[in-house]
Design a protein around this motif. Structure first.
Motif, mmCIF file in Angstrom:
data_model
loop_
_atom_site.group_PDB
_atom_site.id
_atom_site.type_symbol
_atom_site.label_atom_id
_atom_site.label_comp_id
_atom_site.label_asym_id
_atom_site.label_seq_id
_atom_site.Cartn_x
_atom_site.Cartn_y
_atom_site.Cartn_z
ATOM 1 N N GLN A 3 0.833 -1.190 0.000
ATOM 2 C CA GLN A 3 0.000 0.000 0.000
ATOM 3 C C GLN A 3 0.876 1.250 0.000
ATOM 4 O OE1 GLN A 3 -2.291 0.216 3.574
ATOM 5 N NE2 GLN A 3 -3.116 2.220 3.019
ATOM 6 N N HIS A 4 0.628 2.152 -0.949
ATOM 7 C CA HIS A 4 1.388 3.403 -0.975
ATOM 8 C C HIS A 4 0.719 4.434 -0.082
ATOM 9 C CE1 HIS A 4 3.188 1.529 -4.447
ATOM 10 N NE2 HIS A 4 4.070 2.514 -4.537
ATOM 11 N N THR A 5 1.522 5.220 0.603
ATOM 12 C CA THR A 5 0.973 6.285 1.439
ATOM 13 C C THR A 5 1.598 7.601 1.021
ATOM 14 O OG1 THR A 5 0.814 4.752 3.279
ATOM 15 C CG2 THR A 5 0.700 7.090 3.824
ATOM 16 N N TYR A 6 0.742 8.590 0.798
ATOM 17 C CA TYR A 6 1.213 9.919 0.394
ATOM 18 C C TYR A 6 0.602 10.947 1.345
ATOM 19 C CZ TYR A 6 1.920 13.967 -2.780
ATOM 20 O OH TYR A 6 2.263 15.174 -3.327
ATOM 21 N N LEU A 241 0.366 17.572 -6.902
ATOM 22 C CA LEU A 241 0.400 16.698 -8.068
ATOM 23 C C LEU A 241 1.750 16.784 -8.788
ATOM 24 C CD1 LEU A 241 -1.203 14.790 -9.871
ATOM 25 C CD2 LEU A 241 -2.121 16.777 -11.069
ATOM 26 N N SER A 242 2.242 18.027 -8.979
ATOM 27 C CA SER A 242 3.464 18.189 -9.786
ATOM 28 C C SER A 242 4.629 17.402 -9.178
ATOM 29 C CB SER A 242 3.821 19.672 -9.912
ATOM 30 O OG SER A 242 4.193 20.211 -8.661
ATOM 31 N N THR A 243 4.698 17.372 -7.832
ATOM 32 C CA THR A 243 5.847 16.721 -7.186
ATOM 33 C C THR A 243 5.891 15.221 -7.438
ATOM 34 O OG1 THR A 243 5.673 18.352 -5.441
ATOM 35 C CG2 THR A 243 7.085 16.482 -4.995
ATOM 36 N N ILE A 244 4.718 14.610 -7.546
ATOM 37 C CA ILE A 244 4.759 13.139 -7.711
ATOM 38 C C ILE A 244 4.396 12.719 -9.143
ATOM 39 C CG2 ILE A 244 4.341 12.640 -5.257
ATOM 40 C CD1 ILE A 244 1.647 11.827 -7.590
ATOM 41 N N ASP A 248 8.352 7.316 -11.477
ATOM 42 C CA ASP A 248 8.640 6.530 -10.267
ATOM 43 C C ASP A 248 7.778 6.937 -9.068
ATOM 44 O OD1 ASP A 248 9.915 8.989 -10.373
ATOM 45 O OD2 ASP A 248 11.493 8.376 -8.980
ATOM 46 N N ARG A 249 6.994 7.981 -9.188
ATOM 47 C CA ARG A 249 6.241 8.439 -8.012
ATOM 48 C C ARG A 249 4.721 8.388 -8.154
ATOM 49 N NH1 ARG A 249 9.465 13.894 -5.986
ATOM 50 N NH2 ARG A 249 11.239 12.829 -5.014
ATOM 51 N N ARG A 250 4.234 8.262 -9.394
ATOM 52 C CA ARG A 250 2.781 8.397 -9.584
ATOM 53 C C ARG A 250 1.975 7.428 -8.729
ATOM 54 N NH1 ARG A 250 4.107 8.925 -15.137
ATOM 55 N NH2 ARG A 250 4.569 11.149 -15.182
ATOM 56 N N ALA A 251 2.553 6.269 -8.425
ATOM 57 C CA ALA A 251 1.810 5.261 -7.659
ATOM 58 C C ALA A 251 1.453 5.759 -6.256
ATOM 59 C CB ALA A 251 2.635 3.980 -7.567
ATOM 60 N N PHE A 252 2.095 6.849 -5.812
ATOM 61 C CA PHE A 252 1.777 7.354 -4.472
ATOM 62 C C PHE A 252 0.407 8.035 -4.407
ATOM 63 C CE2 PHE A 252 6.361 6.930 -3.857
ATOM 64 C CZ PHE A 252 6.360 6.278 -2.641
ATOM 65 N N TRP A 253 -0.068 8.526 -5.535
ATOM 66 C CA TRP A 253 -1.369 9.180 -5.550
ATOM 67 C C TRP A 253 -2.445 8.178 -5.177
ATOM 68 C CZ3 TRP A 253 -1.881 14.321 -6.025
ATOM 69 C CH2 TRP A 253 -3.198 14.814 -6.119
ATOM 70 N N PRO A 254 -3.508 8.503 -4.419
ATOM 71 C CA PRO A 254 -3.932 9.808 -3.906
ATOM 72 C C PRO A 254 -3.363 10.163 -2.538
ATOM 73 C CG PRO A 254 -5.659 8.189 -3.489
ATOM 74 C CD PRO A 254 -4.540 7.466 -4.205
ATOM 75 N N PRO A 255 -3.294 11.447 -2.254
ATOM 76 C CA PRO A 255 -2.716 11.914 -0.986
ATOM 77 C C PRO A 255 -3.715 12.055 0.160
ATOM 78 C CG PRO A 255 -3.169 13.767 -2.426
ATOM 79 C CD PRO A 255 -3.626 12.544 -3.168
ATOM 80 N N VAL A 256 -3.144 12.168 1.351
ATOM 81 C CA VAL A 256 -3.895 12.662 2.514
ATOM 82 C C VAL A 256 -3.343 14.052 2.772
ATOM 83 C CG1 VAL A 256 -4.302 12.418 4.999
ATOM 84 C CG2 VAL A 256 -4.192 10.386 3.542
ATOM 85 N N HIS A 257 -4.212 15.063 2.761
ATOM 86 C CA HIS A 257 -3.765 16.446 2.947
ATOM 87 C C HIS A 257 -4.012 16.913 4.379
ATOM 88 C CE1 HIS A 257 -3.257 16.910 -1.347
ATOM 89 N NE2 HIS A 257 -4.534 16.806 -1.609
ATOM 90 N N PRO A 283 -8.119 11.796 -19.979
ATOM 91 C CA PRO A 283 -8.202 10.574 -19.143
ATOM 92 C C PRO A 283 -7.036 9.626 -19.364
ATOM 93 C CG PRO A 283 -10.243 10.931 -20.381
ATOM 94 C CD PRO A 283 -9.248 11.933 -20.887
ATOM 95 N N LYS A 284 -6.387 9.752 -20.516
ATOM 96 C CA LYS A 284 -5.273 8.834 -20.763
ATOM 97 C C LYS A 284 -4.071 9.228 -19.901
ATOM 98 C CE LYS A 284 -3.094 6.968 -24.550
ATOM 99 N NZ LYS A 284 -2.409 7.571 -25.638
ATOM 100 N N THR A 285 -3.707 10.500 -19.978
ATOM 101 C CA THR A 285 -2.555 10.970 -19.208
ATOM 102 C C THR A 285 -2.850 10.976 -17.707
ATOM 103 O OG1 THR A 285 -2.131 12.433 -21.060
ATOM 104 C CG2 THR A 285 -0.865 12.833 -19.057
ATOM 105 N N TYR A 286 -4.077 11.358 -17.366
ATOM 106 C CA TYR A 286 -4.373 11.585 -15.944
ATOM 107 C C TYR A 286 -5.278 10.514 -15.335
ATOM 108 C CZ TYR A 286 -2.154 15.992 -17.070
ATOM 109 O OH TYR A 286 -1.256 16.940 -17.485
ATOM 110 N N SER A 287 -5.185 9.297 -15.858
ATOM 111 C CA SER A 287 -6.028 8.233 -15.309
ATOM 112 C C SER A 287 -5.739 8.002 -13.827
ATOM 113 C CB SER A 287 -5.819 6.944 -16.088
ATOM 114 O OG SER A 287 -4.459 6.578 -15.987
ATOM 115 N N PHE A 288 -4.517 8.298 -13.394
ATOM 116 C CA PHE A 288 -4.156 8.039 -11.979
ATOM 117 C C PHE A 288 -4.709 9.109 -11.037
ATOM 118 C CE2 PHE A 288 -0.875 11.235 -11.004
ATOM 119 C CZ PHE A 288 -0.625 11.758 -12.275
#
Ligand code: MSP
Length: 546
Positions: A3-6, A241-244, A248-257, A283-288
């Motif tokens: 599980q990824h945590t952001y 969003l820009s930071t991840i 190698d980082r996109r899998a961290f999305w979604p965050p807890v703010h 939707p293709k680029t931003y499916s995550f």
């Protein structure tokens, strides 16, 4: 399970000096990041940073004979130092003037212009110059046409702007908030947002015109229109969003703010709507790009009962926190912030008397005293070696400890830090109570003549020491330094929750009598060594450190 945590904090205006408010949110986020690492079930990414494209940065820079970016560099450094001092284990520090951010934000805005979610139009409304934001008619009226934050007069302004069509996402957002109870926390804040959403949504200005005034020239240009820059708030929100947004980082999305009540609307309404729009725009680029896991808005710190403000000059600044840390330890400061802070819907008071009271109760007389008492007895009666837990163990301490890691993690999932940490202090109280009930000091007087008493004493001390070990693990996200110190003093494997830390999952590590439990015969402390106290008792009569 992987599980990824952001976890994120607001990015702070680079113009301010770091104070308790900034340090608080970052420390809360840090405790959750450490807790997630302790959980040991997947990678963690913890982000903080600075928000730099504000008009104030330019005006202050020029007033101090700096260029805006020099000024931002200098002040961003102060935030980095402050958070490093607080023991924050952020994996990255984003600055909105960095190219990795500005180039991506232009990409997001371009996609939203292309989809029609962002368009050029006229805007007229109540502007709060002190906060650089427009207020709705209702909010402006309720506040008596002055800034609800600073009390400065609002200005009626009309300008040509790019707008984001927020109303388009109203229904989807309402449904999401209603279906996900934990999306906006705490509950009182969720109700506030729901109430305001029912008033309807206005288009959000997302740009500012560029004029001869240098203050208007610092910022990210609207793609395809160099006469506008992206409004600082929109620029800032996209940092998450820009930071991840890298392979190698996109899998961290979604965050807890994590943030405070002052900026809840942007995070709970504008930001999720922007994310929905971006997702649909491409939707293709931003499916995550899903909606955040949670938006947690805590309340405010006040000082000795009074609101902190520039005019009163009564901020608890980083220097004050440093002075407290010098005297009582950094962990004591973290502990006070994390357990007495405004996590709920009421403000919290930074008061010296309260600090000393909590420090003595929870740390010096609590964990610290309990650990040294038990280690002392093991030193004295068992030559420093962990005794064997002879006979069946059934007692209140062990029953409280049974399943404690699972309960702790469930509370962490609900973002209930208070209750999670209270399991650690609760376990220490159970040990203290158990010592009072079983009187091991008295029992020790009879062990020469009575082997059964020796077994019983060994059993009692085993239970106490093992429970202290578990409590220390549970408390470590809040007091990482002292927790690590105690583990080291007791000769246990390193207890580390910082970046890249590797250890057994929490459910294993904090299982009473499990694989990681204290082993009989383990040398906990040297023979007849008096353990050093973890926290020295504080004298309530002493003046606050300066
Ligand atoms: N730059 C914007 C945030 C953009 S996020 C995409 C901003 N910056 S700020 O420097 O004003 O920081 C506001 C945040 O600092 C609050 O939301 C909160 O996290 C923290 N605090 C500032 N003062 C505070 C208190 N008195 N008490 C507790 N936290 C407060 O807004």
């Amino acid at each position: 399970m992987n599980q990824h945590t952001y976890i994120t904090t607001p990015i702070y205006y680079v113009n301010d000096r770091p104070h308790i408010g900034h340090c608080y949110t970052t420390t809360v986020a840090d405790a959750f990041a450490r807790l997630a690492r302790l959980r040991g079930t997947g990678p963690v990414f913890f982000l903080t940073g600075t928000d730099e494209h504000a008009d104030k940065v330019v005006t202050n820079a020029l007033a101090n004979k700096f260029t805006p970016i020099q000024w931002a560099d200098k002040n961003a450094e102060q935030f980095k130092l402050a958070f490093a001092f607080m023991g924050a284990t952020n994996d990255d520090f984003i600055r909105t003037t960095q190219e990795r951010h500005t180039s991506r934000v232009r990409g997001y805005i371009a996609a939203l212009i292309k989809s029609g979610d962002i368009y050029l139009g006229d805007y007229s409304g109540w502007y709060d110059p002190s906060q650089e934001e427009y207020l709705t008619e209702t909010v402006a009226k309720d506040a008596g046409f002055v800034s609800p934050v600073t009390g400065q007069p609002l200005i009626k302004r009309t300008e040509k702007n790019y707008f984001f069509n927020l109303a388009k996402y109203e229904q989807r957002l309402l449904q999401h908030i209603e279906a996900h109870k934990g999306f906006i926390q705490p509950e009182s804040r969720r109700n506030e947002v729901l109430g305001r959403l029912r008033d309807g949504l206005q288009p959000v200005p997302v740009s500012r015109a560029i004029t001869d005034d240098p203050a208007t020239q610092f910022g990210i240009r609207i793609p395809g229109d160099d006469s506008h820059r992206i409004y600082v708030w929109i620029d800032a929100l996209f940092n998450y969003l820009s930071t991840i947004d890298t392979d190698d980082r996109r899998a961290f999305w979604p965050p807890v703010h994590f943030l405070a009540k002052d900026i809840l609307w942007f995070h709970a309404v504008v930001w999720p709507a922007l994310l929905m729009a971006l997702h649909d725009a491409d939707p293709k680029t931003y499916s995550f790009v899903k909606l955040p896991r949670a938006v947690y808005a805590h309340s405010y710190w006040v000082r000795e009962g009074r609101k902190m403000s520039k005019s009163l000059g009564n901020f608890v600044e980083i220097e004050t926190l440093r002075a407290y840390a010098d005297k009582y330890s950094l962990d004591a400061v973290r502990w006070y912030l994390l357990t007495q802070g405004p996590l709920g819907s009421t403000d919290a008071d930074f008061s010296h008397a309260k600090f000393v009271e909590i420090y003595n109760a929870n740390l010096a007389n609590g964990l610290g005293n309990c650990a040294s008492r038990v280690a002392n007895m093991i030193g004295k009666y068992f030559a420093g070696q962990v005794p064997a837990p002879a006979g069946p163990i059934t007692n209140e301490v062990e029953s409280f400890a049974a399943g404690i890691a699972e309960r702790y993690l469930a509370l962490a999932d609900e973002l209930n830090l208070d209750a999670a940490l209270a399991l650690g202090t609760g376990l220490i109280s159970k040990v203290d109570q158990f010592i009072n009930d079983t009187q091991p000091f008295k029992l020790a007087k009879t062990i020469e003549q009575n082997p059964a008493a020796r077994d019983r004493l060994g059993q009692i001390l085993y239970i106490c020491a093992e429970a202290i070990r578990i409590a220390t693990v549970l408390l470590s996200p809040a007091i990482p330094g002292k927790a690590a110190h105690l583990f080291k003093a007791w000769g246990l494997p390193a207890l580390d929750t910082s970046i890249g830390a590797a250890h057994a999952p929490l459910t294993e590590l904090a299982r009473f009598g499990g694989d990681h439990a204290l082993k009989p015969g383990h040398r906990l402390i040297g023979d007849n060594v008096k353990p050093e106290p973890l926290f020295l008792r504080a004298d309530p009569a002493e003046a606050p450190p300066a």
